[in-house]
Design a protein around this motif. Sequence first.
Motif, PDB file in Angstrom:
ATOM      1  N   LEU A  29     -18.641  23.566 -32.457  1.00  0.00           N
ATOM      2  CA  LEU A  29     -17.931  24.576 -31.867  1.00  0.00           C
ATOM      3  C   LEU A  29     -17.115  24.411 -30.818  1.00  0.00           C
ATOM      4  O   LEU A  29     -16.192  25.066 -30.416  1.00  0.00           O
ATOM      5  N   ASN A  30     -17.787  23.448 -29.802  1.00  0.00           N
ATOM      6  CA  ASN A  30     -17.112  23.076 -28.712  1.00  0.00           C
ATOM      7  C   ASN A  30     -15.604  22.347 -29.002  1.00  0.00           C
ATOM      8  O   ASN A  30     -14.627  22.728 -28.289  1.00  0.00           O
ATOM      9  N   PHE A  31     -15.595  21.533 -29.952  1.00  0.00           N
ATOM     10  CA  PHE A  31     -14.481  21.064 -30.512  1.00  0.00           C
ATOM     11  C   PHE A  31     -13.375  21.985 -30.920  1.00  0.00           C
ATOM     12  O   PHE A  31     -12.244  21.870 -30.766  1.00  0.00           O
ATOM     13  N   PHE A  32     -13.846  23.083 -31.702  1.00  0.00           N
ATOM     14  CA  PHE A  32     -13.198  24.046 -32.324  1.00  0.00           C
ATOM     15  C   PHE A  32     -12.599  24.734 -31.108  1.00  0.00           C
ATOM     16  O   PHE A  32     -11.141  25.203 -31.063  1.00  0.00           O
ATOM     17  N   VAL A  33     -13.209  25.479 -30.336  1.00  0.00           N
ATOM     18  CA  VAL A  33     -12.688  26.396 -28.988  1.00  0.00           C
ATOM     19  C   VAL A  33     -11.730  25.261 -28.251  1.00  0.00           C
ATOM     20  O   VAL A  33     -10.509  25.976 -28.109  1.00  0.00           O
ATOM     21  N   TYR A  34     -11.819  24.416 -27.767  1.00  0.00           N
ATOM     22  CA  TYR A  34     -11.264  23.374 -27.116  1.00  0.00           C
ATOM     23  C   TYR A  34      -9.735  23.152 -27.686  1.00  0.00           C
ATOM     24  O   TYR A  34      -8.587  23.309 -27.226  1.00  0.00           O
ATOM     25  N   ASP A  35      -9.784  22.520 -29.001  1.00  0.00           N
ATOM     26  CA  ASP A  35      -8.544  22.159 -29.737  1.00  0.00           C
ATOM     27  C   ASP A  35      -7.843  23.231 -30.048  1.00  0.00           C
ATOM     28  O   ASP A  35      -6.664  23.369 -30.033  1.00  0.00           O
ATOM     29  N   THR A  36      -8.324  24.714 -30.547  1.00  0.00           N
ATOM     30  CA  THR A  36      -7.634  25.872 -30.578  1.00  0.00           C
ATOM     31  C   THR A  36      -6.777  26.278 -29.568  1.00  0.00           C
ATOM     32  O   THR A  36      -5.503  26.407 -29.565  1.00  0.00           O
ATOM     33  N   PHE A  37      -7.627  26.138 -28.407  1.00  0.00           N
ATOM     34  CA  PHE A  37      -6.549  26.743 -27.099  1.00  0.00           C
ATOM     35  C   PHE A  37      -5.655  25.932 -26.737  1.00  0.00           C
ATOM     36  O   PHE A  37      -4.461  26.249 -26.440  1.00  0.00           O
ATOM     37  N   LYS A  38      -6.069  24.472 -26.571  1.00  0.00           N
ATOM     38  CA  LYS A  38      -5.036  23.440 -26.390  1.00  0.00           C
ATOM     39  C   LYS A  38      -3.843  23.439 -27.243  1.00  0.00           C
ATOM     40  O   LYS A  38      -2.786  23.285 -26.486  1.00  0.00           O
ATOM     41  N   ILE A  39      -4.161  23.256 -28.532  1.00  0.00           N
ATOM     42  CA  ILE A  39      -2.967  22.973 -29.442  1.00  0.00           C
ATOM     43  C   ILE A  39      -2.080  24.539 -29.768  1.00  0.00           C
ATOM     44  O   ILE A  39      -0.985  24.389 -29.547  1.00  0.00           O
ATOM     45  N   LEU A  40      -2.592  25.457 -29.431  1.00  0.00           N
ATOM     46  CA  LEU A  40      -1.754  26.815 -29.522  1.00  0.00           C
ATOM     47  C   LEU A  40      -0.952  26.872 -28.353  1.00  0.00           C
ATOM     48  O   LEU A  40       0.218  27.214 -28.220  1.00  0.00           O
ATOM     49  N   LEU A  41      -1.490  26.416 -27.023  1.00  0.00           N
ATOM     50  CA  LEU A  41      -0.890  26.497 -25.730  1.00  0.00           C
ATOM     51  C   LEU A  41       0.333  25.461 -25.989  1.00  0.00           C
ATOM     52  O   LEU A  41       1.682  25.821 -25.624  1.00  0.00           O
ATOM     53  N   LEU A  42       0.083  24.145 -26.419  1.00  0.00           N
ATOM     54  CA  LEU A  42       1.009  23.542 -26.624  1.00  0.00           C
ATOM     55  C   LEU A  42       2.205  23.504 -27.423  1.00  0.00           C
ATOM     56  O   LEU A  42       3.373  23.262 -27.414  1.00  0.00           O
ATOM     57  N   LEU A  43       1.592  24.143 -28.536  1.00  0.00           N
ATOM     58  CA  LEU A  43       2.370  24.581 -29.664  1.00  0.00           C
ATOM     59  C   LEU A  43       3.597  25.635 -29.299  1.00  0.00           C
ATOM     60  O   LEU A  43       4.756  25.301 -29.500  1.00  0.00           O
ATOM     61  N   PHE A  44       3.220  26.479 -28.432  1.00  0.00           N
ATOM     62  CA  PHE A  44       4.222  27.623 -27.781  1.00  0.00           C
ATOM     63  C   PHE A  44       5.081  27.104 -26.831  1.00  0.00           C
ATOM     64  O   PHE A  44       6.204  27.044 -27.137  1.00  0.00           O
ATOM     65  N   LEU A  45       4.677  26.242 -26.000  1.00  0.00           N
ATOM     66  CA  LEU A  45       5.347  25.646 -24.823  1.00  0.00           C
ATOM     67  C   LEU A  45       6.656  24.666 -25.741  1.00  0.00           C
ATOM     68  O   LEU A  45       7.764  24.810 -25.065  1.00  0.00           O
TER      69      LEU A  45
END
Length: 324
Positions: A29-45
Motif C-alpha cells: 500500500l505504501n508503494f501504491f500511494v507513493y508511486d501514484t502521487f509521484k507519477i501523476l505529478l510528474l506526468l502532468f508537469l
Amino acid sequence: MFDWIQNFADWLVYQVFGIAQDSHLGSSLNFFVYDTFKILLLLFLITFVMGIVNSYFPIERIRNFLSRNKLYGLEYFLASTFGAVTPFCSCSSVPLFIGFVKGGIPLGITFAFLITSPLVNEVAIAMFIGMFGWKSTLIYVSSGILLGSIGGFILGKLNLEHLLSDWVQNVLKNAQTEDEMETEEMTFKQRLPEITKEAYGIVKSVFWYVIIGIGIGALMHGFIPTGFFEEYISKENPLAVPLAVILAVPMYSNAAGVLPIIQVLVQKGIPLGTAIAFMMGVVGLSLPEATLLKKVMSVKMIAIFFGVVTTCIIISGYLFNLIL
C-alpha cells in the motif's frame, strides 16, 4: 525531491490506516500511494512542457518540413525525435503513418517516426524519471530515438514501397497536392489554456492505466520475494533479452500501464536492460498494432517491420545491460 510524498505515504498507511510497516500489505500500500502521487505529478508537469513543444511544432508542420527539405540523412533522426515528443501509442500512430506516406515522406523516414512514437513519449519520460532517475531516463530516450533512426534507415533501404496495401496505393494515386495552410500566430498566453487542457486530457486518458499498472506493481512489490525472477531472466542467461521480447509481443499496453510493473521487476532482480526490452516489446510490437497495420501493409511487410524492430530492441536490451 519526493521526500514529502514518501512522508505522506508513510503517514497515511502506517498512522492513519494503522497497517504494520513490516507487513506485506503495508509495503504494497505504501508503494501504491507513493508511486501514484509521484507519477501523476510528474506526468502532468512533463506533458504540460511537451504540450508547449507540440503547440509550436504541430504534426502537420513536421510532415511538411520533412517532405520539403533535403536533410542528407538527418531526416531519420529528426523523424525519430519528432516521434519521441508526440503523445501517441502504437495504435494511434498508424493513422499518422498513412498521413506521412500520403504527404510524400519517404517510407523509411515514416517508419522512423512510427517506431519511436509509442516507445518514447512524455508519459514514458515522466514515469521513467520518477522510477529510475535522470541518468537511466536519458539513456532510455537516447536509445529509443537511435532505435527508431536505425530501424527506419534499414527499412528505407529495403525499398518496401511495393509491399504497401492496395488501399494505400490507391490513396497515393488519388492524392492531391495541398498547399500548407497558414495558421494564425498565437501568443504563449493565448496558447496556455489549450496546452493545460491537453496536458490534463493526456493524464486523464492514461489515469486508469497508471492506477492498474501501479496496483499490479504494488502487489508484486509487497508479496513476491526479491530474486524470484532471477532464476528465469537473469543477467547470466544469454537468452534472457530475446526471451523477454518474444514474450512481450502477444501483450499490449501503453507505457503508463507497463512501466510500474517494470519497476518492480527490476527491484526483484531482473536487469534494467532486459526489463526495458520487455517494455519496448509490449509497447511497440503488439498484436493490435499488427492488426491495424494490415490496413496499410501486406503481411510480408508487417513481418519485415516486426523483424527489424525486434532485432533492434534485442540489441538495445543487451547494450542497456552493459551500460547500466
